[in-house]
Write an enzyme that holds these catalytic residues in place. Structure first.
Site, short mmCIF file in Angstrom:
data_model
loop_
_atom_site.label_atom_id
_atom_site.label_comp_id
_atom_site.label_asym_id
_atom_site.label_seq_id
_atom_site.Cartn_x
_atom_site.Cartn_y
_atom_site.Cartn_z
N LYS A 20 0.84 -1.20 0.00
CA LYS A 20 0.00 0.00 0.00
C LYS A 20 0.88 1.26 0.00
O LYS A 20 0.66 2.18 -0.76
CB LYS A 20 -0.92 -0.03 1.22
CG LYS A 20 -1.85 1.16 1.31
CD LYS A 20 -2.83 1.02 2.46
CE LYS A 20 -3.57 2.33 2.66
NZ LYS A 20 -4.53 2.29 3.73
N GLU A 34 10.61 -4.63 4.34
CA GLU A 34 10.69 -6.04 3.95
C GLU A 34 10.38 -6.19 2.46
O GLU A 34 11.09 -6.88 1.71
CB GLU A 34 9.68 -6.89 4.74
CG GLU A 34 9.98 -7.03 6.21
CD GLU A 34 9.32 -5.96 7.07
OE1 GLU A 34 9.02 -4.86 6.54
OE2 GLU A 34 9.11 -6.22 8.27
N GLY A 38 -4.82 -1.83 4.89
CA GLY A 38 -3.97 -2.94 4.43
C GLY A 38 -4.58 -4.31 4.71
O GLY A 38 -4.62 -5.18 3.84
N ARG A 39 -5.10 -4.51 5.92
CA ARG A 39 -5.61 -5.85 6.27
C ARG A 39 -7.03 -6.08 5.72
O ARG A 39 -7.63 -7.12 5.99
CB ARG A 39 -5.56 -6.06 7.78
CG ARG A 39 -6.17 -4.95 8.61
CD ARG A 39 -5.76 -5.06 10.08
NE ARG A 39 -6.23 -3.93 10.87
CZ ARG A 39 -5.59 -2.78 11.00
NH1 ARG A 39 -4.46 -2.58 10.37
NH2 ARG A 39 -6.08 -1.80 11.74
N GLU A 74 -4.50 -6.69 14.92
CA GLU A 74 -4.00 -5.37 14.51
C GLU A 74 -5.15 -4.36 14.56
O GLU A 74 -4.94 -3.17 14.79
CB GLU A 74 -3.40 -5.43 13.10
CG GLU A 74 -2.44 -4.28 12.80
CD GLU A 74 -1.68 -4.42 11.49
OE1 GLU A 74 -2.30 -4.27 10.41
OE2 GLU A 74 -0.46 -4.69 11.51
N HIS A 124 -3.96 -33.40 17.47
CA HIS A 124 -2.81 -34.20 17.86
C HIS A 124 -1.66 -33.32 18.35
O HIS A 124 -0.51 -33.75 18.38
CB HIS A 124 -2.37 -35.07 16.68
CG HIS A 124 -3.47 -36.01 16.26
ND1 HIS A 124 -3.65 -37.24 16.84
CD2 HIS A 124 -4.49 -35.85 15.39
CE1 HIS A 124 -4.71 -37.82 16.30
NE2 HIS A 124 -5.24 -36.98 15.42
N LYS A 156 9.51 -0.76 14.14
CA LYS A 156 10.09 -0.40 12.83
C LYS A 156 11.16 0.65 13.01
O LYS A 156 12.25 0.56 12.42
CB LYS A 156 8.99 0.18 11.91
CG LYS A 156 8.01 -0.81 11.35
CD LYS A 156 7.09 -0.10 10.36
CE LYS A 156 5.88 -0.92 10.02
NZ LYS A 156 4.88 -0.21 9.24
O1 F6P Z 1 3.34 -2.87 9.74
C1 F6P Z 1 1.98 -3.06 9.65
C2 F6P Z 1 1.48 -2.79 8.27
O2 F6P Z 1 1.37 -1.43 8.05
C3 F6P Z 1 0.16 -3.50 8.03
O3 F6P Z 1 -0.90 -2.79 8.52
C4 F6P Z 1 0.18 -3.67 6.55
O4 F6P Z 1 -0.75 -4.61 6.13
C5 F6P Z 1 1.61 -4.08 6.34
O5 F6P Z 1 2.34 -3.32 7.28
C6 F6P Z 1 2.15 -3.89 4.96
O6 F6P Z 1 2.08 -2.56 4.55
P1 F6P Z 1 2.23 -2.16 3.04
O7 F6P Z 1 1.13 -2.77 2.28
O8 F6P Z 1 2.18 -0.65 3.03
O9 F6P Z 1 3.56 -2.66 2.56
#
Ligand code: F6P
Length: 526
Positions: free
Chosen positions: A188, A194, A246-247, A332, A363, A492
């Site tokens: 987003k 990452e 995002g979620r 979250e 199990h 972060k």
């Molecule tokens: O660190 C949390 C977060 O902001 C989530 O809410 C989101 O889904 C994820 O990181 C990834 O964010 P992006 O889509 O901006 O890379």
């Protein structure tokens, strides 16, 4: 707000859930159907009075008014000044959806068409492998859904890389051919460390194999400028607005990898299923409203009875990533310590959500669920049928196990029954007593079951929308903002400052003793 429910809960005393079934109609009275799914919450301590008091909690919290504000495009994400309109992404044949007086639906439908064009182009090309690079909501939703809908896959192989641990992308790329692999960078913000690190590694991998990256990257993002900076041409950037959290984003461009896997028709069926649940949520009165009841039963266990965790147990192996998806969706969203006005919450935030598919969990950790000293409310999900028609006996066993678990949790096994078993084994006296004690199940442990015909794209859409609205209802009752996530920021920031420290470029001076010790260790072995 909770006083009446708490008073009624105090009055439950030694009552056993099982005894509530002396009312022959209990199962029907404490369950409801919507969109062809049955939600059975009869194996809980809810009775007429408790349910009525819980519904009053929802009424008093203004759930209905807030729901209408959400669907109406109000800025209910108050700390970020944003509307919350992921529902617009699946409003396939609905009316206008206004944000600041502008109908967003023409843009939503145009983006959906752009997704179809890109997905069809990839599906009709030489591409054999598509790698989705994203994390959090830009990974969990499409990955969970792609696994859930594997019987519908007819596109290229799809992989998901999320972790900044180089092991993740290495393991995926090892099985891919650079000549026929493409990358979907889902972010987003297009700034997530990452995702950007993995995307750069993907680009280096193509370069290393002498393959031009032209046409090999698609970006899914709200930040077109960043995607352009990264060199992805505008026609390969699928955008969405900041009113999609995002979620909550699997319904739009972030769902592209899923669409590539299952095709646009199945993807649209997924959206239609969610839209059906939206309609139910908007129209059904509170006492017949599935997301509302799911939320209230959960809050009864968490807020009133004090059960700190909730197990989500899908008896549907293809929902193996549902618990992980729900962890982000629920924790979250509702893991907040202050209410919308900035004051500390006077109650607990949402519960810890965890789980694994049945029968695997049986199990592993069901021992604790059945005989541990703490009660874990369980939410079972199961399809009446499976896709494997030739393996019906597997499905029968699966369903039988699911039903057996909720029955066992409720009924338990008394000491008398345990003694009888030991007697049949020839034990007597003190040894009989000792062995019998280990075989007692306290029972009286609550569970709910969501049962659906078959895990089709429509049904998956309904299930996910059901859980989204449940989170919304819980958030409104808690009085929190379910749509921000400030709690992820501090880690972060510190990771950024520790980056040069773990490489030895900067010292750990000023850090606490534990962090300094850990850095020293890393520097010995890196
Ligand atoms: O660190 C949390 C977060 O902001 C989530 O809410 C989101 O889904 C994820 O990181 C990834 O964010 P992006 O889509 O901006 O890379």
């Amino acid at each position: 707000m909770w006083d009446d429910v708490k008073q009624l809960a105090d009055g439950i005393g030694p009552r056993r859930i099982e005894d509530l079934f002396q009312n022959a109609n209990r199962a029907a009275e404490f369950s409801l159907q919507a969109s062809g799914m049955l939600f059975d919450y009869s194996k809980t301590q809810l009775d007429d009075q408790i349910r009525a008091a819980l519904i009053k909690v929802a009424q008093d919290a203004g759930v209905e008014a807030r729901r209408d504000e959400m669907f109406g495009g109000a800025q209910i994400n108050e700390t970020e000044g944003r509307a919350v309109l992921h529902t617009a992404l699946r409003n396939l044949d609905g009316g206008a959806v206004l944000v600041d007086g502008t109908d967003v639906m023409p843009e939503v439908m145009a983006t959906l068409r752009q997704m179809e064009t890109v997905a069809n182009e990839i599906r009709g090309s030489q591409i054999t492998d598509v790698v989705n690079i994203g994390i959090g909501g830009s990974d969990l939703g499409p990955k969970m859904a792609a696994i859930a809908l594997s019987p519908y896959h007819d596109g290229p192989r799809c992989h998901f890389v999320s972790n900044v641990d180089g092991a993740d992308i290495s393991d995926v790329l090892r099985g891919c051919d650079p000549a026929t692999t493409m990358f979907i960078v889902a972010s987003k913000t297009f700034t997530t460390i990452e995702t950007m690190t993995n995307a750069r590694t993907a680009r280096d991998w193509l370069d290393h194999h002498g393959v031009s990256d032209s046409g090999r990257f698609v970006a899914l993002s709200s930040n077109a400028a960043k995607a352009a900076e990264w060199g992805i041409p505008g026609d390969r950037v699928l955008g969405f607005e900041d009113w999609v959290g995002g979620r909550y984003s699997v319904w739009g461009p972030i769902g592209l990898t899923l669409m590539v896997a299952v095709g646009p028709d199945a993807f649209k069926a997924f959206l239609r299923g969610a839209q059906e649940m939206d309609r139910h949520f908007r129209a059904a009165p509170l006492h017949q409203n599935m997301p509302v009841l799911l939320a209230l039963v959960g809050m009864f266990h968490n807020q009133v009875l004090g059960h700190a965790t909730r197990a989500v147990l899908p008896y549907d192996n293809r929902l193996s990533r549902l618990p992980a998806y729900l962890q982000q969706l629920e924790m979250e969203s509702n893991g907040k310590g202050v209410s919308m006005d900035g004051n500390p919450l006077s109650v607990h935030s949402g519960p810890v959500v965890w789980g694994e598919p049945g029968t695997n969990g049986q199990h592993a950790f069901y021992q604790l669920i059945h005989q541990g000293t703490r009660t874990v409310p369980c939410e079972f999900l199961v399809g009446a049928a499976g896709h494997e028609q030739d393996l019906r006996h597997h499905q029968d066993l699966l369903v039988a196990n699911c039903l057996a678990q909720s029955e066992a949790l409720m009924k338990g096994r008394s000491i008398e029954a345990a003694r009888d078993i030991m007697r049949t084994k020839g034990l007597t006296g003190a040894e009989l007593e000792r062995q019998a004690a280990h075989r007692v199940f306290p029972g009286n442990r609550p569970s709910t079951t969501l049962i659906y015909p078959l895990l089709t794209p429509e049904v998956l859409g309904r299930i996910i929308a059901l859980y989204e609205h449940r989170v919304f209802v819980e958030g409104v009752i808690l009085g929190i903002n379910s749509y921000d996530q400030w709690g992820v920021e501090l880690g972060k920031e510190l990771a950024t400052s520790l980056g040069p420290v773990v490489t030895g470029r900067e010292t750990a001076e000023g850090k606490d003793g534990s962090t300094r010790q850990l850095v020293e260790y890393v520097l010995l072995y890196r």
